[in-house]
Write a protein that holds these residues in place. Structure first.
Motif, short mmCIF file in Angstrom:
data_model
loop_
_atom_site.label_atom_id
_atom_site.label_comp_id
_atom_site.label_asym_id
_atom_site.label_seq_id
_atom_site.Cartn_x
_atom_site.Cartn_y
_atom_site.Cartn_z
N UNK A 7 0.78 -1.24 0.00
CA UNK A 7 0.00 0.00 0.00
C UNK A 7 0.81 1.28 0.00
N UNK A 8 2.10 1.21 -0.27
CA UNK A 8 2.94 2.40 -0.34
C UNK A 8 2.61 3.16 -1.63
N UNK A 9 2.53 4.47 -1.53
CA UNK A 9 2.21 5.32 -2.69
C UNK A 9 3.48 5.79 -3.37
N UNK A 10 3.53 5.63 -4.70
CA UNK A 10 4.62 6.16 -5.53
C UNK A 10 3.98 7.08 -6.55
N UNK A 11 4.49 8.31 -6.64
CA UNK A 11 3.93 9.27 -7.58
C UNK A 11 5.05 10.05 -8.23
N UNK A 60 8.95 8.00 6.87
CA UNK A 60 9.50 9.25 6.34
C UNK A 60 9.39 9.23 4.82
N UNK A 61 8.84 10.30 4.28
CA UNK A 61 8.67 10.44 2.83
C UNK A 61 10.03 10.49 2.15
N UNK A 62 10.13 9.89 0.97
CA UNK A 62 11.40 9.82 0.26
C UNK A 62 11.20 10.26 -1.18
N UNK A 63 12.15 11.04 -1.70
CA UNK A 63 12.13 11.45 -3.11
C UNK A 63 13.33 10.83 -3.80
N UNK A 64 13.06 10.16 -4.92
CA UNK A 64 14.11 9.41 -5.62
C UNK A 64 14.16 9.86 -7.08
N UNK A 65 15.38 10.07 -7.58
CA UNK A 65 15.58 10.34 -9.01
C UNK A 65 16.29 9.12 -9.60
N UNK A 66 15.57 8.32 -10.40
CA UNK A 66 16.19 7.13 -10.97
C UNK A 66 17.30 7.48 -11.96
N UNK A 67 18.32 6.65 -12.02
CA UNK A 67 19.38 6.84 -13.01
C UNK A 67 18.79 6.61 -14.40
N UNK A 68 19.37 7.24 -15.42
CA UNK A 68 18.78 7.21 -16.76
C UNK A 68 18.45 5.82 -17.32
N UNK A 69 19.26 4.82 -17.07
CA UNK A 69 19.01 3.50 -17.64
C UNK A 69 18.46 2.50 -16.63
N UNK A 70 18.14 2.93 -15.42
CA UNK A 70 17.65 2.02 -14.38
C UNK A 70 16.26 1.50 -14.73
N UNK A 71 16.06 0.20 -14.53
CA UNK A 71 14.74 -0.41 -14.74
C UNK A 71 14.20 -1.03 -13.46
N UNK A 91 10.56 10.63 -8.28
CA UNK A 91 9.47 9.81 -7.74
C UNK A 91 9.36 10.08 -6.25
N UNK A 92 8.14 10.38 -5.81
CA UNK A 92 7.87 10.62 -4.40
C UNK A 92 7.26 9.34 -3.83
N UNK A 93 7.90 8.80 -2.78
CA UNK A 93 7.45 7.57 -2.14
C UNK A 93 6.96 7.93 -0.74
N UNK A 94 5.70 7.59 -0.43
CA UNK A 94 5.16 7.94 0.88
C UNK A 94 4.26 6.84 1.42
N UNK A 95 4.24 6.73 2.76
CA UNK A 95 3.44 5.74 3.45
C UNK A 95 3.22 6.25 4.87
N UNK A 96 2.02 6.05 5.39
CA UNK A 96 1.69 6.53 6.74
C UNK A 96 2.62 5.88 7.76
N UNK A 97 3.20 6.71 8.60
CA UNK A 97 4.10 6.21 9.64
C UNK A 97 5.55 6.09 9.20
#
Length: 158
Positions: A43-47, A83-94, A75-81
């Motif tokens: 149930x973690x939100x990724x936006x 700490x919110x995390x912001x991630x910038x994927x590397x150009x070729x990461x899958x 990408x903003x990753x958030x879940x109740x309880x």
């Protein structure tokens, strides 16, 4: 002959210009886990930041998100309880596995009222803190019984 060469070059440049402006996308997959227990978080939100595109993790903490192949995608990753995390994927990461750290302060101001939650400052009336010193986990069928033994029932003052 010159006319054919000019036409060929015109088509070539037009094709290249269109190819460069077309957005390229890729699918990003991974698992989101608790940083302390390493258990998957469902149930973690990724936006994608600044967009309405997003997804949530399944029961095993896995996600699948289609992102543009841009170096500015965040990408903003958030879940109740947690700490919110912001991630910038590397150009070729899958594939990116993410761990979230619990936020002890996030749940201090939440009050559970039956099946709903409210901010502590919005509640009028008595509020009690139910601790579970005997056992950290309670089974779902006996939650009401367990909670009744943790905190005495409120009494009316005479």
């Amino acid at each position: 002959m010159l006319h054919k060469a000019t036409l060929f070059l015109g088509v070539l440049f037009t094709t290249l210009a269109c190819a460069q402006t077309r957005p390229v996308s890729r699918t990003l997959v991974g698992t989101i886990r608790d940083a302390q227990t390493f258990s998957p978080l469902p149930g973690v939100s990724l936006q994608i930041k600044g967009k309405k595109t997003g997804t949530t993790t399944d029961s095993q903490g896995r996600y699948r998100l289609i992102i543009s192949d841009s170096s500015r995608t965040m990408i903003v990753v958030s879940f109740i309880g947690y700490i919110r995390k912001e991630i910038t994927p590397k150009p070729q990461a899958t594939a990116i596995d993410i761990s979230l750290h619990p936020d002890a302060n996030a749940l201090n101001e939440v009050v559970v009222t039956g099946y709903a939650t409210q901010q502590r400052k919005a509640v009028t009336g008595a509020v009690a803190n139910a601790q579970n010193p005997r056992n950290q986990s309670m089974g779902a069928p006996i939650v009401a019984y367990e909670m009744s033994s943790m905190h005495p029932a409120p009494r009316e003052a005479n």
